[in-house]
Enzyme design. Sequence first.
Site, PDB file in Angstrom:
ATOM      1  N   PHE A 193       0.870  -1.183   0.000  1.00 34.84           N
ATOM      2  CA  PHE A 193       0.000   0.000   0.000  1.00 34.84           C
ATOM      3  C   PHE A 193       0.901   1.225   0.000  1.00 34.84           C
ATOM      4  O   PHE A 193       1.721   1.388   0.909  1.00 34.84           O
ATOM      5  CB  PHE A 193      -0.875  -0.051   1.252  1.00 34.84           C
ATOM      6  N   LEU A 251       1.184   5.053   0.075  1.00 37.51           N
ATOM      7  CA  LEU A 251       0.639   6.388   0.311  1.00 37.51           C
ATOM      8  C   LEU A 251       1.761   7.355   0.683  1.00 37.51           C
ATOM      9  O   LEU A 251       1.879   8.433   0.085  1.00 37.51           O
ATOM     10  CB  LEU A 251      -0.409   6.322   1.442  1.00 37.51           C
ATOM     11  N   SER A 252       2.613   6.971   1.640  1.00 38.86           N
ATOM     12  CA  SER A 252       3.632   7.899   2.165  1.00 38.86           C
ATOM     13  C   SER A 252       4.652   8.289   1.113  1.00 38.86           C
ATOM     14  O   SER A 252       5.027   7.486   0.256  1.00 38.86           O
ATOM     15  CB  SER A 252       4.382   7.266   3.335  1.00 38.86           C
ATOM     16  N   SER A 310       2.507  12.190   7.592  1.00 37.11           N
ATOM     17  CA  SER A 310       1.267  12.489   8.315  1.00 37.11           C
ATOM     18  C   SER A 310       0.342  13.355   7.461  1.00 37.11           C
ATOM     19  O   SER A 310      -0.877  13.188   7.463  1.00 37.11           O
ATOM     20  CB  SER A 310       1.588  13.241   9.609  1.00 37.11           C
ATOM     21  N   THR A 314       5.935  -1.095   3.186  1.00 38.68           N
ATOM     22  CA  THR A 314       5.997  -2.471   3.703  1.00 38.68           C
ATOM     23  C   THR A 314       5.726  -3.438   2.556  1.00 38.68           C
ATOM     24  O   THR A 314       4.839  -3.191   1.733  1.00 38.68           O
ATOM     25  CB  THR A 314       4.936  -2.656   4.812  1.00 38.68           C
ATOM     26  N   GLN A 370      13.133  -4.863  31.866  1.00 33.23           N
ATOM     27  CA  GLN A 370      13.506  -4.617  33.276  1.00 33.23           C
ATOM     28  C   GLN A 370      13.320  -5.881  34.128  1.00 33.23           C
ATOM     29  O   GLN A 370      14.176  -6.209  34.953  1.00 33.23           O
ATOM     30  CB  GLN A 370      12.643  -3.459  33.823  1.00 33.23           C
ATOM     31  N   GLU A 395       0.963   3.620   9.854  1.00 30.94           N
ATOM     32  CA  GLU A 395      -0.496   3.746   9.685  1.00 30.94           C
ATOM     33  C   GLU A 395      -1.050   4.887  10.552  1.00 30.94           C
ATOM     34  O   GLU A 395      -2.136   4.806  11.107  1.00 30.94           O
ATOM     35  CB  GLU A 395      -1.187   2.408   9.911  1.00 30.94           C
TER      36      GLU A 395
HETATM   37  N1  CAA Z   1     -12.014   8.116   7.422  1.00 29.19           N
HETATM   38  C1  CAA Z   1     -12.721   8.472   6.323  1.00 29.19           C
HETATM   39  N2  CAA Z   1     -12.552   9.666   5.724  1.00 29.19           N
HETATM   40  C2  CAA Z   1     -11.675  10.526   6.252  1.00 29.19           C
HETATM   41  C3  CAA Z   1     -10.901  10.215   7.396  1.00 29.19           C
HETATM   42  C4  CAA Z   1     -11.116   8.959   7.996  1.00 29.19           C
HETATM   43  N3  CAA Z   1     -10.412   8.563   9.069  1.00 29.19           N
HETATM   44  N4  CAA Z   1     -10.093  11.247   7.681  1.00 29.19           N
HETATM   45  C5  CAA Z   1     -10.339  12.188   6.759  1.00 29.19           C
HETATM   46  N5  CAA Z   1     -11.308  11.753   5.893  1.00 29.19           N
HETATM   47  C6  CAA Z   1     -11.887  12.472   4.761  1.00 29.19           C
HETATM   48  C7  CAA Z   1     -12.616  13.709   5.243  1.00 29.19           C
HETATM   49  O1  CAA Z   1     -13.946  13.402   5.563  1.00 29.19           O
HETATM   50  C8  CAA Z   1     -12.478  14.624   4.066  1.00 29.19           C
HETATM   51  O2  CAA Z   1     -13.421  14.277   3.059  1.00 29.19           O
HETATM   52  P1  CAA Z   1     -14.502  15.336   2.507  1.00 29.19           P
HETATM   53  O3  CAA Z   1     -13.758  16.542   2.083  1.00 29.19           O
HETATM   54  O4  CAA Z   1     -15.165  14.578   1.415  1.00 29.19           O
HETATM   55  O5  CAA Z   1     -15.402  15.600   3.676  1.00 29.19           O
HETATM   56  C9  CAA Z   1     -11.126  14.292   3.497  1.00 29.19           C
HETATM   57  O6  CAA Z   1     -10.833  12.961   3.953  1.00 29.19           O
HETATM   58  C10 CAA Z   1     -10.032  15.233   3.922  1.00 29.19           C
HETATM   59  O7  CAA Z   1     -10.033  15.245   5.305  1.00 29.19           O
HETATM   60  P2  CAA Z   1      -9.323  16.340   6.167  1.00 29.19           P
HETATM   61  O8  CAA Z   1      -9.683  17.717   5.670  1.00 29.19           O
HETATM   62  O9  CAA Z   1      -9.613  16.009   7.580  1.00 29.19           O
HETATM   63  O10 CAA Z   1      -7.797  16.083   5.787  1.00 29.19           O
HETATM   64  P3  CAA Z   1      -6.489  16.575   6.514  1.00 29.19           P
HETATM   65  O11 CAA Z   1      -5.539  17.005   5.463  1.00 29.19           O
HETATM   66  O12 CAA Z   1      -6.800  17.514   7.622  1.00 29.19           O
HETATM   67  O13 CAA Z   1      -5.829  15.221   7.128  1.00 29.19           O
HETATM   68  C11 CAA Z   1      -5.533  13.226   8.352  1.00 29.19           C
HETATM   69  C12 CAA Z   1      -6.488  14.167   7.636  1.00 29.19           C
HETATM   70  C13 CAA Z   1      -6.416  12.433   9.308  1.00 29.19           C
HETATM   71  C14 CAA Z   1      -4.451  13.931   9.144  1.00 29.19           C
HETATM   72  C15 CAA Z   1      -4.903  12.314   7.256  1.00 29.19           C
HETATM   73  O14 CAA Z   1      -4.025  13.049   6.435  1.00 29.19           O
HETATM   74  C16 CAA Z   1      -4.161  11.110   7.803  1.00 29.19           C
HETATM   75  O15 CAA Z   1      -4.784  10.135   8.210  1.00 29.19           O
HETATM   76  N6  CAA Z   1      -2.808  11.160   7.818  1.00 29.19           N
HETATM   77  C17 CAA Z   1      -2.002  10.006   8.217  1.00 29.19           C
HETATM   78  C18 CAA Z   1      -1.670   9.158   7.026  1.00 29.19           C
HETATM   79  C19 CAA Z   1      -1.233   7.798   7.430  1.00 29.19           C
HETATM   80  O16 CAA Z   1      -1.808   7.143   8.296  1.00 29.19           O
HETATM   81  N7  CAA Z   1      -0.223   7.300   6.747  1.00 29.19           N
HETATM   82  C20 CAA Z   1       0.234   5.956   6.964  1.00 29.19           C
HETATM   83  C21 CAA Z   1       0.826   5.413   5.724  1.00 29.19           C
HETATM   84  S1  CAA Z   1       0.349   3.768   5.347  1.00 29.19           S
HETATM   85  C22 CAA Z   1       1.366   2.754   6.216  1.00 29.19           C
HETATM   86  O17 CAA Z   1       2.016   3.114   7.174  1.00 29.19           O
HETATM   87  C23 CAA Z   1       1.283   1.360   5.733  1.00 29.19           C
HETATM   88  C24 CAA Z   1       2.411   0.466   5.973  1.00 29.19           C
HETATM   89  O18 CAA Z   1       3.195   0.199   5.084  1.00 29.19           O
HETATM   90  C25 CAA Z   1       2.493  -0.250   7.292  1.00 29.19           C
END
Ligand code: CAA
Length: 379
Positions: free
Chosen positions: A123, A125-126, A132, A158, A336, A363
């Site tokens: 997956f 994304l990053s 973040s 991953t 510990q 995540e």
């Molecule tokens: N579920 C569903 N929809 C969501 C959501 C959620 N948890 N969080 C946000 N959204 C939707 C919102 O509803 C919004 O949609 P609409 O405009 O249609 O209403 C849209 O997404 C944008 O939301 P925000 O304005 O809230 O966005 P933001 O820029 O403020 O950021 C955030 C939101 C929660 C910080 C998000 O950026 C986030 O989750 N960041 C972390 C990313 C992450 O977890 N990365 C991990 C990488 S994957 C990984 O690690 C896998 C691996 O290999 C192990």
Amino acid sequence: MNFELSEEHLAVRDAARDFAHSELLPGVIERDSEAKFPKEQIKQMGELGFMGMMVDPKYNGGGMDTLSYVLAMEELSKIDASASVSMSVNNSLVCWGLEKYGTEDQKEKYLKRLATGEILGAFCLSEPEAGSDATSQRTEAKLEGDHYILNGTKNWITNGGTASVYLVIAQTDSSLGHKGISAFIVEKGWDGFVIGKKEDKLGIRGSDTHSLMFTDVKVPAENRIGDEGFGFRFAMETLNGGRIGIAAQALGIAAGAYEFSLAYSKERKAFGKPISQHQAIQFKLADMATTIEAARLLVYKAAILKDQGKDYAHASAMAKLYASQVAMDVTVEAVQVHGGYGYVKEYHVERLMRDAKITQIYEGTSEIQKIVISRGILK
Ligand code: CAA
């Protein structure tokens, strides 16, 4: 409210526990030391049905519920968090998203092989400057006729080197912010797709983490998941479920460290009696057991809410936030309890302590979980 697990759930838990002890435990110290991917073990996990547990049997999955998946994740993570993160990504971040939002053709072509573990998924994304802040995607996909041209870099992926199928999130229209982000299925080996170096990590050293580079990669338009602009919601929804898997991993790491500590405390003698009979150690064991049980309740609740078709975004973030903190606290205390022996590789707890840290980062960091939780509270 019923706190008993069903016969079926107990059978899944026991099968995962047996596998962890017979197949993961031998060699886990060496794999960690050599940063060696558990290739053979992942193949066996596929054969046992652990790689596509929740996928509908018509796509070769196990047709199980999220609670079963969490129970298996917990048991495998007690021993080998490198193997379990591979399983978690394949189940929650790849199979789930493809099954929920993929076309029939995509499911036939990719999901059926991912669900059996015949091939692995990743997956993506990053990015170097979008961790973040996931809306700041720089990877671009430009539509040209019947395909997209993909350019960009992904980080911390991953299964990055071992996967065959990659779900890649990219900008299709940067003027639209998060509504201009789309999701694509990309195959290993396509021209312009280069797998970067394997990361040398503090923990989960056996897992296979890479950066990925895409230069003018041709992605057929039929490999887009959902509509253009759906990619950000796709990623967020996928991560809501993924966080349950990582919360279960954190729970397993904590529970594993506790079990090693409990056994050690009954064997190790100091001042004329087993250290388990000293109150200093008893207090530690009591704190460990209590916080692990609280984490377990949060993790199971998030899984059950998902199985009941209820909103689980908030609950999964709470489970991950708390279980990952418990994983850190308990593993530090486990070292510990073991004293000097806890500081060497042979006794497993130093590895679990190093493995625990990533559960507060991937995540979504703990701070991101707090954002998701507070938005749930305030909405
Ligand atoms: N579920 C569903 N929809 C969501 C959501 C959620 N948890 N969080 C946000 N959204 C939707 C919102 O509803 C919004 O949609 P609409 O405009 O249609 O209403 C849209 O997404 C944008 O939301 P925000 O304005 O809230 O966005 P933001 O820029 O403020 O950021 C955030 C939101 C929660 C910080 C998000 O950026 C986030 O989750 N960041 C972390 C990313 C992450 O977890 N990365 C991990 C990488 S994957 C990984 O690690 C896998 C691996 O290999 C192990």
